[in-house]
Design a protein around this motif. Structure first.
Motif, PDB file in Angstrom:
ATOM      1  N   GLY A 169      -6.557   0.696 -19.582  1.00 42.83           N
ATOM      2  CA  GLY A 169      -7.786   0.052 -19.116  1.00 42.83           C
ATOM      3  C   GLY A 169      -8.170  -1.048 -20.083  1.00 42.83           C
ATOM      4  N   THR A 170      -8.869  -2.042 -19.579  1.00 50.30           N
ATOM      5  CA  THR A 170      -9.323  -3.129 -20.431  1.00 50.30           C
ATOM      6  C   THR A 170     -10.575  -3.742 -19.828  1.00 50.30           C
ATOM      7  OG1 THR A 170      -8.571  -5.041 -21.706  1.00 50.30           O
ATOM      8  CG2 THR A 170      -7.940  -4.962 -19.364  1.00 50.30           C
ATOM      9  N   ALA A 171     -11.205  -4.633 -20.540  1.00 50.89           N
ATOM     10  CA  ALA A 171     -12.395  -5.324 -20.044  1.00 50.89           C
ATOM     11  C   ALA A 171     -11.956  -6.443 -19.100  1.00 50.89           C
ATOM     12  CB  ALA A 171     -13.196  -5.879 -21.212  1.00 50.89           C
ATOM     13  N   THR A 172     -12.445  -6.418 -17.875  1.00 50.90           N
ATOM     14  CA  THR A 172     -11.975  -7.372 -16.855  1.00 50.90           C
ATOM     15  C   THR A 172     -12.258  -8.822 -17.237  1.00 50.90           C
ATOM     16  OG1 THR A 172     -14.016  -7.046 -15.600  1.00 50.90           O
ATOM     17  CG2 THR A 172     -12.100  -5.740 -14.955  1.00 50.90           C
ATOM     18  N   HIS A 173     -13.325  -9.074 -17.980  1.00 52.31           N
ATOM     19  CA  HIS A 173     -13.628 -10.463 -18.333  1.00 52.31           C
ATOM     20  C   HIS A 173     -12.627 -11.042 -19.345  1.00 52.31           C
ATOM     21  CE1 HIS A 173     -15.603  -8.345 -21.651  1.00 52.31           C
ATOM     22  NE2 HIS A 173     -15.612  -9.497 -22.315  1.00 52.31           N
ATOM     23  N   LEU A 174     -11.772 -10.195 -19.906  1.00 48.85           N
ATOM     24  CA  LEU A 174     -10.755 -10.653 -20.854  1.00 48.85           C
ATOM     25  C   LEU A 174      -9.373 -10.749 -20.222  1.00 48.85           C
ATOM     26  CD1 LEU A 174     -11.800  -8.533 -23.975  1.00 48.85           C
ATOM     27  CD2 LEU A 174     -12.390 -10.929 -23.465  1.00 48.85           C
ATOM     28  N   THR A 175      -9.270 -10.491 -18.916  1.00 45.87           N
ATOM     29  CA  THR A 175      -7.969 -10.474 -18.245  1.00 45.87           C
ATOM     30  C   THR A 175      -7.753 -11.742 -17.431  1.00 45.87           C
ATOM     31  OG1 THR A 175      -8.816  -9.413 -16.245  1.00 45.87           O
ATOM     32  CG2 THR A 175      -8.073  -7.968 -18.033  1.00 45.87           C
ATOM     33  N   LYS A 176      -6.485 -11.987 -17.111  1.00 50.15           N
ATOM     34  CA  LYS A 176      -6.134 -13.107 -16.243  1.00 50.15           C
ATOM     35  C   LYS A 176      -4.860 -12.748 -15.491  1.00 50.15           C
ATOM     36  CE  LYS A 176      -5.398 -18.040 -16.004  1.00 50.15           C
ATOM     37  NZ  LYS A 176      -5.299 -19.304 -16.709  1.00 50.15           N
ATOM     38  N   SER A 177      -4.866 -13.047 -14.198  1.00 53.01           N
ATOM     39  CA  SER A 177      -3.671 -12.829 -13.386  1.00 53.01           C
ATOM     40  C   SER A 177      -3.387 -14.087 -12.573  1.00 53.01           C
ATOM     41  CB  SER A 177      -3.867 -11.632 -12.443  1.00 53.01           C
ATOM     42  OG  SER A 177      -4.884 -11.920 -11.510  1.00 53.01           O
ATOM     43  N   VAL A 178      -2.133 -14.204 -12.150  1.00 56.57           N
ATOM     44  CA  VAL A 178      -1.692 -15.298 -11.289  1.00 56.57           C
ATOM     45  C   VAL A 178      -0.792 -14.711 -10.212  1.00 56.57           C
ATOM     46  CG1 VAL A 178      -1.825 -17.058 -13.108  1.00 56.57           C
ATOM     47  CG2 VAL A 178       0.316 -15.834 -12.734  1.00 56.57           C
ATOM     48  N   MET A 179      -0.618 -15.430  -9.138  1.00 59.25           N
ATOM     49  CA  MET A 179       0.334 -15.023  -8.099  1.00 59.25           C
ATOM     50  C   MET A 179       1.695 -15.631  -8.443  1.00 59.25           C
ATOM     51  SD  MET A 179      -1.242 -13.021  -6.071  1.00 59.25           S
ATOM     52  CE  MET A 179      -0.228 -12.891  -4.620  1.00 59.25           C
ATOM     53  N   GLN A 180       2.703 -14.772  -8.564  1.00 53.09           N
ATOM     54  CA  GLN A 180       4.079 -15.210  -8.799  1.00 53.09           C
ATOM     55  C   GLN A 180       4.951 -14.568  -7.743  1.00 53.09           C
ATOM     56  OE1 GLN A 180       5.264 -14.176 -12.804  1.00 53.09           O
ATOM     57  NE2 GLN A 180       4.187 -15.915 -13.701  1.00 53.09           N
ATOM     58  N   ASP A 181       5.583 -15.380  -6.921  1.00 51.88           N
ATOM     59  CA  ASP A 181       6.439 -14.886  -5.846  1.00 51.88           C
ATOM     60  C   ASP A 181       5.685 -13.915  -4.945  1.00 51.88           C
ATOM     61  OD1 ASP A 181       8.644 -16.339  -6.895  1.00 51.88           O
ATOM     62  OD2 ASP A 181       9.027 -14.705  -8.312  1.00 51.88           O
ATOM     63  N   GLY A 182       4.418 -14.211  -4.670  1.00 48.37           N
ATOM     64  CA  GLY A 182       3.612 -13.373  -3.796  1.00 48.37           C
ATOM     65  C   GLY A 182       3.107 -12.087  -4.423  1.00 48.37           C
ATOM     66  N   VAL A 183       3.237 -11.932  -5.742  1.00 47.09           N
ATOM     67  CA  VAL A 183       2.831 -10.707  -6.440  1.00 47.09           C
ATOM     68  C   VAL A 183       1.771 -11.051  -7.480  1.00 47.09           C
ATOM     69  CG1 VAL A 183       3.617  -8.839  -7.951  1.00 47.09           C
ATOM     70  CG2 VAL A 183       5.092  -9.652  -6.104  1.00 47.09           C
ATOM     71  N   LYS A 184       0.688 -10.274  -7.488  1.00 46.49           N
ATOM     72  CA  LYS A 184      -0.335 -10.448  -8.522  1.00 46.49           C
ATOM     73  C   LYS A 184       0.274 -10.023  -9.853  1.00 46.49           C
ATOM     74  CE  LYS A 184      -5.095  -9.175  -9.580  1.00 46.49           C
ATOM     75  NZ  LYS A 184      -6.234  -8.365  -9.095  1.00 46.49           N
ATOM     76  N   THR A 185       0.388 -10.982 -10.770  1.00 43.36           N
ATOM     77  CA  THR A 185       1.043 -10.764 -12.046  1.00 43.36           C
ATOM     78  C   THR A 185       0.046 -11.004 -13.166  1.00 43.36           C
ATOM     79  OG1 THR A 185       3.136 -11.496 -11.082  1.00 43.36           O
ATOM     80  CG2 THR A 185       2.994 -11.475 -13.489  1.00 43.36           C
ATOM     81  N   TRP A 186      -0.126 -10.006 -14.020  1.00 50.87           N
ATOM     82  CA  TRP A 186      -1.073 -10.109 -15.121  1.00 50.87           C
ATOM     83  C   TRP A 186      -0.446 -10.896 -16.253  1.00 50.87           C
ATOM     84  CZ3 TRP A 186      -5.973  -9.048 -14.380  1.00 50.87           C
ATOM     85  CH2 TRP A 186      -6.302  -8.263 -13.291  1.00 50.87           C
TER      86      TRP A 186
END
Length: 192
Positions: A113-130
């Motif tokens: 678990g982590t604090a959501t305001h410190l996270t970032k994800s992008v879509m890579q090949d149709g997959v949510k990638t952190w």
């Protein structure tokens, strides 16, 4: 709080006062049930070769019996295919003894678990990638695997851990499968 789970949890040592568990906290490349993926080059807030400490909770503090009580302290490090965790949990309270029983029954796994305001994800090949997922705030032992391809394993020695690490297909404990035989049947299973 955002979380992800790997159920490769192994018991390394049991004494009258505590037990030591280990396993994959974050598995690289594998998709969880939310369709999320973590990579080796995701920013976890520390570098390969380093280790950091993290508090251990039961089910991210969402359980109505255990709540936000810290049940242990862990140390995390990079492995080739995952972020590895090793933690010592106490055996002072009945719920801590019940957690050990569930671990021995292969019904628990690891979840970061982590604090959501410190996270970032992008879509890579149709997959949510952190790409940013700082660790060290919350490592939880939980009965709700987000990745059903991993199972909880009981390990009595390092040799057993290596040979058993690839075993899979254990049943998942959810609200629908809690029974009288489940030592934590009084604990309410909750997750996001």
């Amino acid at each position: 709080m955002k979380k992800t789970l790997s159920t490769n949890l192994s018991i390394k040592n049991i004494t009258p006062e505590s037990f030591t568990v280990a396993g994959k906290l974050v598995e690289f490349q594998s998709l969880d049930l939310d369709g999320d993926r973590f990579l080796k080059d995701t920013d976890y807030g520390f570098n390969p070769g380093e280790t950091i400490k993290t508090p251990i909770y039961y089910d991210h503090g969402f359980d109505s019996t255990v709540g936000l009580k810290q049940v242990g302290i862990g140390e995390i490090s990079f492995q080739e295919d995952s972020i590895w965790i090793e933690a010592q949990l106490q055996l002072r309270e009945d719920y801590e003894k019940d957690i050990l029983k569930l671990a021995q029954q292969n019904k628990l796994g690891w979840s970061s678990g982590t604090a959501t305001h410190l996270t970032k994800s992008v879509m890579q090949d149709g997959v949510k990638t952190w790409i940013k997922w700082p660790l060290g705030l919350d490592a939880s032992i939980t009965p709700i695997p987000a990745n059903p391809n991993n199972n909880v394993i009981l390990v009595k020695s390092l040799k057993d851990k290596i040979t058993m690490a690839n075993e899979t297909n254990e049943d998942v404990v959810t609200e629908d499968t809690v029974t009288e035989e489940n030592p934590l049947d009084t604990l309410r299973v909750q997750f996001e």
